[in-house]
Write a protein that holds these residues in place. Sequence first.
Motif, PDB file in Angstrom:
ATOM      1  N   UNK A   8      80.279  34.121  89.870  1.00  0.00           N
ATOM      2  CA  UNK A   8      78.901  34.103  89.378  1.00  0.00           C
ATOM      3  C   UNK A   8      78.084  34.991  90.306  1.00  0.00           C
ATOM      4  N   UNK A   9      77.569  36.092  89.762  1.00  0.00           N
ATOM      5  CA  UNK A   9      76.852  37.060  90.573  1.00  0.00           C
ATOM      6  C   UNK A   9      75.361  36.731  90.590  1.00  0.00           C
ATOM      7  N   UNK A  28      68.454  42.875  83.768  1.00  0.00           N
ATOM      8  CA  UNK A  28      69.576  42.160  84.375  1.00  0.00           C
ATOM      9  C   UNK A  28      69.297  41.884  85.849  1.00  0.00           C
ATOM     10  N   UNK A  29      68.724  42.858  86.547  1.00  0.00           N
ATOM     11  CA  UNK A  29      68.398  42.653  87.962  1.00  0.00           C
ATOM     12  C   UNK A  29      67.411  41.506  88.130  1.00  0.00           C
ATOM     13  N   UNK A  30      66.414  41.453  87.267  1.00  0.00           N
ATOM     14  CA  UNK A  30      65.426  40.370  87.333  1.00  0.00           C
ATOM     15  C   UNK A  30      66.095  39.031  87.060  1.00  0.00           C
ATOM     16  N   UNK A  31      66.973  39.028  86.071  1.00  0.00           N
ATOM     17  CA  UNK A  31      67.651  37.767  85.713  1.00  0.00           C
ATOM     18  C   UNK A  31      68.579  37.305  86.835  1.00  0.00           C
ATOM     19  N   UNK A  80      69.663  30.728  90.140  1.00  0.00           N
ATOM     20  CA  UNK A  80      70.278  30.194  91.357  1.00  0.00           C
ATOM     21  C   UNK A  80      71.786  30.105  91.220  1.00  0.00           C
ATOM     22  N   UNK A  81      72.273  29.821  90.010  1.00  0.00           N
ATOM     23  CA  UNK A  81      73.703  29.655  89.807  1.00  0.00           C
ATOM     24  C   UNK A  81      74.417  30.971  89.520  1.00  0.00           C
ATOM     25  N   UNK A  82      73.637  32.067  89.309  1.00  0.00           N
ATOM     26  CA  UNK A  82      74.239  33.354  89.052  1.00  0.00           C
ATOM     27  C   UNK A  82      74.700  33.531  87.614  1.00  0.00           C
ATOM     28  N   UNK A  83      75.253  34.705  87.314  1.00  0.00           N
ATOM     29  CA  UNK A  83      75.759  35.013  85.982  1.00  0.00           C
ATOM     30  C   UNK A  83      77.169  35.584  86.086  1.00  0.00           C
ATOM     31  N   UNK A  84      78.039  35.158  85.192  1.00  0.00           N
ATOM     32  CA  UNK A  84      79.373  35.738  85.108  1.00  0.00           C
ATOM     33  C   UNK A  84      79.304  37.003  84.265  1.00  0.00           C
TER      34      UNK A  84
END
Length: 337
Positions: free
Chosen positions: A64-65, A12-15, A20-24
């Motif tokens: 989005x983190x 998850x840290x790598x992703x 660029x847009x982050x993950x919810x």
Amino acid sequence: MRYERVIDIVRLAIRLQATAEGMTLDDIAEHFSVSRRTAERMRDAVEQVFGPLQVAETPGKRHHWKLDSYSVRAVARVTAEELAELEAAANALERAGLTERAAALRTLSEKLRAVRKTVPGSEFESDLQTLMQAEGLAMRPGPRPRLEPGLLSLLRDAIRTRREVEFDYFSQSQGRRSRHRVQPYGVLYGNRPYLVGQMPWADDTRIWRLSNISNACWLNTTFEPDPSFDLQKYAERSFGAYQEPPFDVVWQFDAEVAEDAATFLFHPNQSLFENDDGSLTVKFRAGGLEEMCWHLFTWGQSVTVQEPERLNQRLAELCASLALHHGNNDRRCDQEI
């Protein structure tokens, strides 16, 4: 915390660092197949280990983190298997005539090698060399069947470490499933991927369709592969994947399609000859009578089989059989109407 969850947190840290847009939180839950509450815990664990997360500027109300941490760069190890995938993709593009795209992938591979960490150079290069020697590309493009998850990685590890594998195999010709113990030599890709190897009790090399393999596992027993075996030479014996004694092949393409035919790689060792009437003659040596027939169908009446005669006869038999079958279908449709 279970070690599987630790691995997921690193992934998850790598992703989060790569996007660029982050993950919810919903993105995290879906990607890792966890509940939203577990996704929150994973997000918080990443922040505790790798530093503060940032909120990406995106439309909408959901956060989005994303992450920007030097610590991630230390654990984002480039593996030999990943670079082997890049090289395999580059080879496929090159065979398709897309040399610029192949060159771009190889440039990316060089950059990744330059920034890789944690793996001793000699060990890394040895693993990469083993993987690349153990994977080949067949000549026939086409759809890809679904494989059991994790199968290809398991086989690659077994090939690299020279460990025997065991799996259930469904034989379509016999209509039954049986357990096989195999010494894996390599993987041959085409319209279907095949495992190439030997049974411990047999001397001949055999192939197994990967889509028919299930419940595969490593064994503790290791083996020494035949030093004379070469996957590339093995693949070049046949027009497709199935092996049979090679024979001399001569095809003549009409002038109307000669330019198109000249762009095809029918076989790695083919020879092309332009004739005075504008037609094109292609010569190579390989087995695979049935697979040649199926490919020749795509050229219709624009190609003539000059050698061998048995290929010409088999092609005529298949054409007659198909014509009879579809002709009967037409009559049945007329009767039903």
